[in-house]
Scaffold this motif. Sequence first.
Motif, PDB file in Angstrom:
ATOM      1  N   VAL A 161      -5.912  34.247  47.407  1.00 29.83           N
ATOM      2  CA  VAL A 161      -6.171  35.601  46.913  1.00 29.83           C
ATOM      3  C   VAL A 161      -5.633  35.748  45.488  1.00 29.83           C
ATOM      4  O   VAL A 161      -6.317  36.243  44.586  1.00 29.83           O
ATOM      5  CB  VAL A 161      -5.537  36.653  47.854  1.00 29.83           C
ATOM      6  CG1 VAL A 161      -5.598  38.033  47.228  1.00 29.83           C
ATOM      7  CG2 VAL A 161      -6.250  36.640  49.197  1.00 29.83           C
ATOM      8  N   LEU A 162      -4.400  35.276  45.269  1.00 31.19           N
ATOM      9  CA  LEU A 162      -3.817  35.405  43.931  1.00 31.19           C
ATOM     10  C   LEU A 162      -4.555  34.545  42.909  1.00 31.19           C
ATOM     11  O   LEU A 162      -4.720  34.946  41.759  1.00 31.19           O
ATOM     12  CB  LEU A 162      -2.331  35.026  43.968  1.00 31.19           C
ATOM     13  CG  LEU A 162      -1.429  36.056  44.647  1.00 31.19           C
ATOM     14  CD1 LEU A 162       0.018  35.588  44.661  1.00 31.19           C
ATOM     15  CD2 LEU A 162      -1.521  37.394  43.916  1.00 31.19           C
ATOM     16  N   THR A 163      -5.002  33.356  43.337  1.00 28.07           N
ATOM     17  CA  THR A 163      -5.747  32.499  42.410  1.00 28.07           C
ATOM     18  C   THR A 163      -7.003  33.223  41.927  1.00 28.07           C
ATOM     19  O   THR A 163      -7.322  33.204  40.733  1.00 28.07           O
ATOM     20  CB  THR A 163      -6.152  31.180  43.092  1.00 28.07           C
ATOM     21  OG1 THR A 163      -4.972  30.514  43.526  1.00 28.07           O
ATOM     22  CG2 THR A 163      -6.912  30.283  42.141  1.00 28.07           C
ATOM     23  N   VAL A 191       3.608  29.272  45.714  1.00 29.28           N
ATOM     24  CA  VAL A 191       2.390  30.052  45.503  1.00 29.28           C
ATOM     25  C   VAL A 191       2.029  30.089  44.019  1.00 29.28           C
ATOM     26  O   VAL A 191       0.869  29.917  43.643  1.00 29.28           O
ATOM     27  CB  VAL A 191       2.566  31.481  46.073  1.00 29.28           C
ATOM     28  CG1 VAL A 191       1.456  32.392  45.601  1.00 29.28           C
ATOM     29  CG2 VAL A 191       2.602  31.435  47.591  1.00 29.28           C
ATOM     30  N   VAL A 192       3.054  30.269  43.164  1.00 32.70           N
ATOM     31  CA  VAL A 192       2.784  30.301  41.727  1.00 32.70           C
ATOM     32  C   VAL A 192       2.175  28.974  41.277  1.00 32.70           C
ATOM     33  O   VAL A 192       1.204  28.944  40.514  1.00 32.70           O
ATOM     34  CB  VAL A 192       4.083  30.608  40.937  1.00 32.70           C
ATOM     35  CG1 VAL A 192       3.853  30.426  39.443  1.00 32.70           C
ATOM     36  CG2 VAL A 192       4.548  32.019  41.226  1.00 32.70           C
ATOM     37  N   ASN A 232      -4.981  25.903  40.634  1.00 34.83           N
ATOM     38  CA  ASN A 232      -6.344  26.154  41.094  1.00 34.83           C
ATOM     39  C   ASN A 232      -7.153  27.119  40.250  1.00 34.83           C
ATOM     40  O   ASN A 232      -8.338  27.297  40.494  1.00 34.83           O
ATOM     41  CB  ASN A 232      -6.317  26.629  42.552  1.00 34.83           C
ATOM     42  CG  ASN A 232      -5.899  25.519  43.480  1.00 34.83           C
ATOM     43  OD1 ASN A 232      -6.433  24.423  43.403  1.00 34.83           O
ATOM     44  ND2 ASN A 232      -4.906  25.771  44.307  1.00 34.83           N
ATOM     45  N   VAL A 233      -6.499  27.743  39.252  1.00 41.62           N
ATOM     46  CA  VAL A 233      -7.267  28.601  38.358  1.00 41.62           C
ATOM     47  C   VAL A 233      -8.404  27.794  37.739  1.00 41.62           C
ATOM     48  O   VAL A 233      -9.506  28.293  37.535  1.00 41.62           O
ATOM     49  CB  VAL A 233      -6.342  29.211  37.273  1.00 41.62           C
ATOM     50  CG1 VAL A 233      -7.143  29.686  36.086  1.00 41.62           C
ATOM     51  CG2 VAL A 233      -5.561  30.367  37.868  1.00 41.62           C
ATOM     52  N   GLY A 277     -13.130  29.084  49.375  1.00 36.66           N
ATOM     53  CA  GLY A 277     -13.024  28.090  50.435  1.00 36.66           C
ATOM     54  C   GLY A 277     -12.343  26.816  49.953  1.00 36.66           C
ATOM     55  O   GLY A 277     -11.448  26.268  50.607  1.00 36.66           O
ATOM     56  N   LEU A 278     -12.761  26.385  48.769  1.00 39.88           N
ATOM     57  CA  LEU A 278     -12.217  25.157  48.197  1.00 39.88           C
ATOM     58  C   LEU A 278     -10.728  25.321  47.881  1.00 39.88           C
ATOM     59  O   LEU A 278      -9.903  24.462  48.203  1.00 39.88           O
ATOM     60  CB  LEU A 278     -12.988  24.863  46.907  1.00 39.88           C
ATOM     61  CG  LEU A 278     -13.188  23.415  46.512  1.00 39.88           C
ATOM     62  CD1 LEU A 278     -13.830  22.645  47.646  1.00 39.88           C
ATOM     63  CD2 LEU A 278     -14.074  23.350  45.275  1.00 39.88           C
ATOM     64  N   VAL A 279     -10.383  26.454  47.252  1.00 36.31           N
ATOM     65  CA  VAL A 279      -8.988  26.704  46.872  1.00 36.31           C
ATOM     66  C   VAL A 279      -8.126  26.804  48.132  1.00 36.31           C
ATOM     67  O   VAL A 279      -7.036  26.237  48.193  1.00 36.31           O
ATOM     68  CB  VAL A 279      -8.867  27.983  46.019  1.00 36.31           C
ATOM     69  CG1 VAL A 279      -7.400  28.355  45.804  1.00 36.31           C
ATOM     70  CG2 VAL A 279      -9.554  27.791  44.683  1.00 36.31           C
TER      71      VAL A 279
END
Lengths: 217, 532
Positions: B76-78, B135-136, B142-143, B193-195
């Motif tokens: 979600v954050l990405t 998470v960071v 993944n950005v 999905g990929l992330v």
Amino acid sequence: MTTPGLHIRNVTVGVDGSPVLTNVSLRVERGEIVAVLGPSGSGKSTLLRVVAGLVAASTGSVHIDGADISGIPTHRRGVGLVFQNNQLFPHLDVAGNVGYGLRIARMPAAQRRARVMELLALVNMSGHADRDVATLSGGEAARVALARSLATTPRILLLDEPLSGLDHDLRYALADDLRRVIRAAGSTALLVTHDPVEAERIADRVVRLAELSSGAQ
Amino acid sequence: MARSLAGFGVVTTTHAPYRRASRRLVVVPGVFVAVFTVWPALATLRRGFDITAIATEGGLRGTVWFTTWQAVVSTVLTLAVGLPITWILSRHEFIGRRFVRALTLVPFVLPTLVVGLAFRAVLPADLRTGVIPLVVAHVFLNVAVVVRIVGARWESQPRSFDEAAATLGAGPVTRFRTVTWPMLRGSVGATAGLVFMYCFTTYGAARVLAGPSRPVTETEIYRFAVLAGDMRAASALAIAQVVLVGVVLAVTARGVTHASVPIRPLALRTAPHARRFGVAIGAVIVGAVFVLPIVGLVSRSLRVGDGFSLAAWRGAFGGAGALDVGPSLTASLTTAVVAAALSILIGSLVAFVQVHAASRAARGVATACEVIPVVVSAVVVGLGFLLAFRNGPFDWRGRWWLLPVAHAVVALPLVSRTMTASMRQIPADLRNAASTLGASPLRVLASVDVSLLRRPIGAATTLAALVSLGEFGASSLLSRRGNETLTMAIGRLLGRPGDLVQAQAFVASVVLAALCLVLVTFVDFTTAGERR
């Protein structure tokens, strides 16, 4: 003092320093269909984009029914534009495309449905409402694009080479259709094309883009 | 729904000699994947059959739960961070755009282990381990996925749809909601999905950042298999992992096919004046954020104890301290070369069969060769190798080629997908024309396919080498004394105390990062990656 219709006054557009349009003026009376003729690359499309608010003029102004609309964003201008290659939304079906503007104007669903049907009938596309736009032929796509622009009854209808990409026979048959439909809708229309025959068949009056530039010495 | 963007025709690829050959050629990748992926997976399944261990043992259940929710939060954050960046980078032209775009792709190219270390170098002491740094780091890693997949779609979306909507009365927000979003939705779903899958199977970053109290499934598989010797628990976790990843992939598969529609970028437009300022600030921040960890990595390698020192570097190249860079570099490069050669060979065959085979069965086998390694994470590949190749004629423990083979399995989907996308773009009539001019099937292959595919072949091979260089999951399960690669060396140094040893872990990371960045300049990303 208000002059009805469209009035383009001394519009100049420059891109990266080189002028695309120089001091162009044109008046289109209410209910009139005017065609602007010019070779490709002469800035015809840019002229329409200025009227639609998609391109800003460096100098000059555009007036509709006497009011200067130069500062108004595209979506509040009430100007319809039939794009070259139609630009139908690929994720919506035929009815979805035609009803798009009505939806944005918050027309109730039942009323919208009726209006979409009315327009599809006008462009001879009744019975195609649920089709995927990817399956439309060139002529059909052009009709749907016209219906989409007419649906919201724009104050001015702009047409950018609406019949380009169609083959010869179809082209002139559709030109007559186009004139009939615009007349029936009572629209004020400005059309740009490179084809004099097409221009004559659709428009009440044909002008050359080169003649619209005044004081461009 | 056969709704597609108008104007993209389907290229036919029928060429009779290829069609016939693909029936026989499919045997090679089929056997490779059967021996080196399916069989290890079955060996794992046999050991971990008692999957109820996860349901009954609180620890294991907690691990799976934590792994899942941190992956959801990371995803979600990405997207929350990645979509605005993508908007800046793919809808506006400004000086340095390409450079900033390239920077956002850097973390994705770097090994996750190295990125984890970079975060450890720049974060304040009390934030070095736990959920937050993990998470960071996931967002940072993944950005690039968002920028690439969603960016490609966004760039190729003609502005005229937006303009058409504007002439019909839609304001900026309505335009996004009714025109932009519906066209992006598929690619955003595929990206999510990929992330999620990347974050769910996180290993390198988690080993460094998650901390002992917050294990994820991959690090737990490693801990059970290597440190505790509990193969039953390791296998049970591996199975749970494979099942969950499979479900996620199946759910997002529709979006993936949607996102892989051929894409052509359009000319960008300079931002309007009002927006220019905001875009500029955004671009500068993005640039700075993506440079920072690299800087941290280098500066940390130059610090031993409290002061600046070259001791770690001098030791690493002179054989003092706990690290000798020379042999590790050689081991990494040898492994990468063998793995890349293997995966381009197998991957090209998979692609060839997928593109040319007429028989459903042959195509099915090829597709399975591409999909199975995606579902099986690198750590699980390593575990499977441990369990499958340990006795009888298959006692391959300690064979030098086992590691490159494992890396080839990990890189296979990336390679075959890149090759499939490129092969599909060659019109069949080119080959038919060559045939009518007298070229034999092999001659056609050489003069048409291979010459046209030279760039994608180079790109895919380099990508495979990159995967191998940074591969840590399978490596850490298969690692043994001697032939220690750079990632293995980093893993070993991390577990040991001492300022010099720690600094040398960063030295190895800098060397590895530099190697990856040099390699990536050889990849022609216009043909690769785009259609991942």
